[in-house]
Enzyme design. Structure first.
Site, PDB file in Angstrom:
ATOM      1  N   SER A  66     -57.488   5.907  -0.042  1.00  0.00           N
ATOM      2  CA  SER A  66     -58.589   6.128   0.892  1.00  0.00           C
ATOM      3  C   SER A  66     -58.094   6.015   2.334  1.00  0.00           C
ATOM      4  O   SER A  66     -57.123   5.315   2.619  1.00  0.00           O
ATOM      5  CB  SER A  66     -59.697   5.096   0.662  1.00  0.00           C
ATOM      6  OG  SER A  66     -60.113   5.101  -0.680  1.00  0.00           O
TER       7      SER A  66
HETATM    8  N1  SAH Z   1     -58.448   1.714  -4.120  1.00  0.00           N
HETATM    9  C1  SAH Z   1     -57.386   2.709  -4.181  1.00  0.00           C
HETATM   10  C2  SAH Z   1     -57.911   4.122  -4.096  1.00  0.00           C
HETATM   11  C3  SAH Z   1     -58.130   4.606  -5.409  1.00  0.00           C
HETATM   12  S1  SAH Z   1     -58.480   6.313  -5.664  1.00  0.00           S
HETATM   13  C4  SAH Z   1     -56.353   2.485  -3.108  1.00  0.00           C
HETATM   14  O1  SAH Z   1     -56.518   1.575  -2.294  1.00  0.00           O
HETATM   15  O2  SAH Z   1     -55.354   3.211  -3.092  1.00  0.00           O
HETATM   16  C5  SAH Z   1     -59.445   6.122  -7.134  1.00  0.00           C
HETATM   17  C6  SAH Z   1     -58.693   5.581  -8.324  1.00  0.00           C
HETATM   18  O3  SAH Z   1     -59.635   5.391  -9.371  1.00  0.00           O
HETATM   19  C7  SAH Z   1     -57.615   6.519  -8.867  1.00  0.00           C
HETATM   20  O4  SAH Z   1     -56.410   5.843  -8.877  1.00  0.00           O
HETATM   21  C8  SAH Z   1     -58.103   6.815 -10.285  1.00  0.00           C
HETATM   22  O5  SAH Z   1     -57.047   6.982 -11.220  1.00  0.00           O
HETATM   23  C9  SAH Z   1     -58.948   5.605 -10.600  1.00  0.00           C
HETATM   24  N2  SAH Z   1     -59.939   5.767 -11.655  1.00  0.00           N
HETATM   25  C10 SAH Z   1     -60.670   6.855 -11.967  1.00  0.00           C
HETATM   26  N3  SAH Z   1     -61.473   6.607 -13.008  1.00  0.00           N
HETATM   27  C11 SAH Z   1     -61.269   5.313 -13.363  1.00  0.00           C
HETATM   28  C12 SAH Z   1     -61.809   4.461 -14.377  1.00  0.00           C
HETATM   29  N4  SAH Z   1     -62.743   4.875 -15.222  1.00  0.00           N
HETATM   30  N5  SAH Z   1     -61.352   3.195 -14.439  1.00  0.00           N
HETATM   31  C13 SAH Z   1     -60.405   2.739 -13.585  1.00  0.00           C
HETATM   32  N6  SAH Z   1     -59.851   3.495 -12.619  1.00  0.00           N
HETATM   33  C14 SAH Z   1     -60.287   4.766 -12.504  1.00  0.00           C
END
Ligand code: SAH
Length: 212
Positions: A66
């Site tokens: 993000s």
């Molecule tokens: N907080 C992160 C940004 C994450 S982007 C950071 O600081 O970099 C969103 C993330 O959610 C991705 O890595 C994706 O793989 C994960 N994601 C998607 N669906 C999910 C689920 N059902 N359970 C856990 N993670 C999930």
């Protein structure tokens, strides 16, 4: 090496100053966390030089880290306290968890993508965050093993606030999530009180979708 550290340090200070000017970073301890966490360790080698620009960036597996302003906004809305136990859904790069690691007691971050579980673990280790546990799995179920949580932060777009999250949240706790589908969601904060759920809307945002 030292020179490069200095260069990143200056860029990081500029990023923080900009976020403060915009009123997105306000709390002293959150400002300190943003100054301390080396964001360039979380974006992957080739993107390192863009790490302090205020936009989301690609990380492995087609996901994104993000933008700094979004991490700032969500961190402030979570009202982190030193004694908090936090659950994050969507570990991604581990950057949001690393910021929180400076502010709370313990973080569990659930990540569904096996490659990103390793990526987040490696990045967090490099940054020296010792109080984060990266859990492989589907975060739509929350993480039963370590419940209850003082705070829950969802960092992927969710079609709904799942009951499992609300059950695993302490009374008095806060949950923040981008709720919606496609390219548009609303950033919703829920406070779980004795009398029920208090909901507030902080406007439109765009996150990658929750997958199952
Ligand atoms: N907080 C992160 C940004 C994450 S982007 C950071 O600081 O970099 C969103 C993330 O959610 C991705 O890595 C994706 O793989 C994960 N994601 C998607 N669906 C999910 C689920 N059902 N359970 C856990 N993670 C999930």
């Amino acid at each position: 090496m030292e020179e490069r550290m200095d260069e990143f340090g200056e860029r990081r200070e500029r990023m923080v100053a900009d976020l403060m000017t915009q009123g997105l970073l306000r709390s002293e301890k959150i400002i300190k966390a943003f100054l301390e966490v080396p964001r360039h360790l979380f974006v992957g080698g080739e993107n390192e030089r863009f790490a302090y620009a205020d936009y989301p960036m690609s990380i492995p597996s087609g996901q994104t880290i993000s933008a700094p302003h979004m991490v700032a906004m969500m961190t402030e809305l979570l009202e982190p306290k030193a004694e908090d136990k936090v659950l994050e859904i969507g570990g991604g790069s581990g950057y949001q968890a690393a910021i929180l690691s400076r502010l709370v007691k313990k973080i569990y971050t659930v990540e569904i993508d096996a490659g990103l579980v390793s990526f987040a673990k490696a990045n967090l280790a490099k940054s020296g965050a010792g109080n984060v546990t990266v859990v492989a799995g589907d975060g739509s179920k929350g993480y039963e093993k370590a419940k209850p949580y003082d705070k829950i932060i969802v960092t992927c777009a969710t079609p709904e606030i799942f009951d499992s999250w609300l059950r695993q949240l302490k009374t008095g706790g806060l949950l923040i999530a981008p709720v919606g589908s496609g390219f548009y969601q609303e950033l919703i904060r829920i406070r779980k009180t004795k009398k029920g759920l208090e909901k507030a809307n902080f406007g439109g945002v765009a996150f990658v979708p929750l997958r199952r």
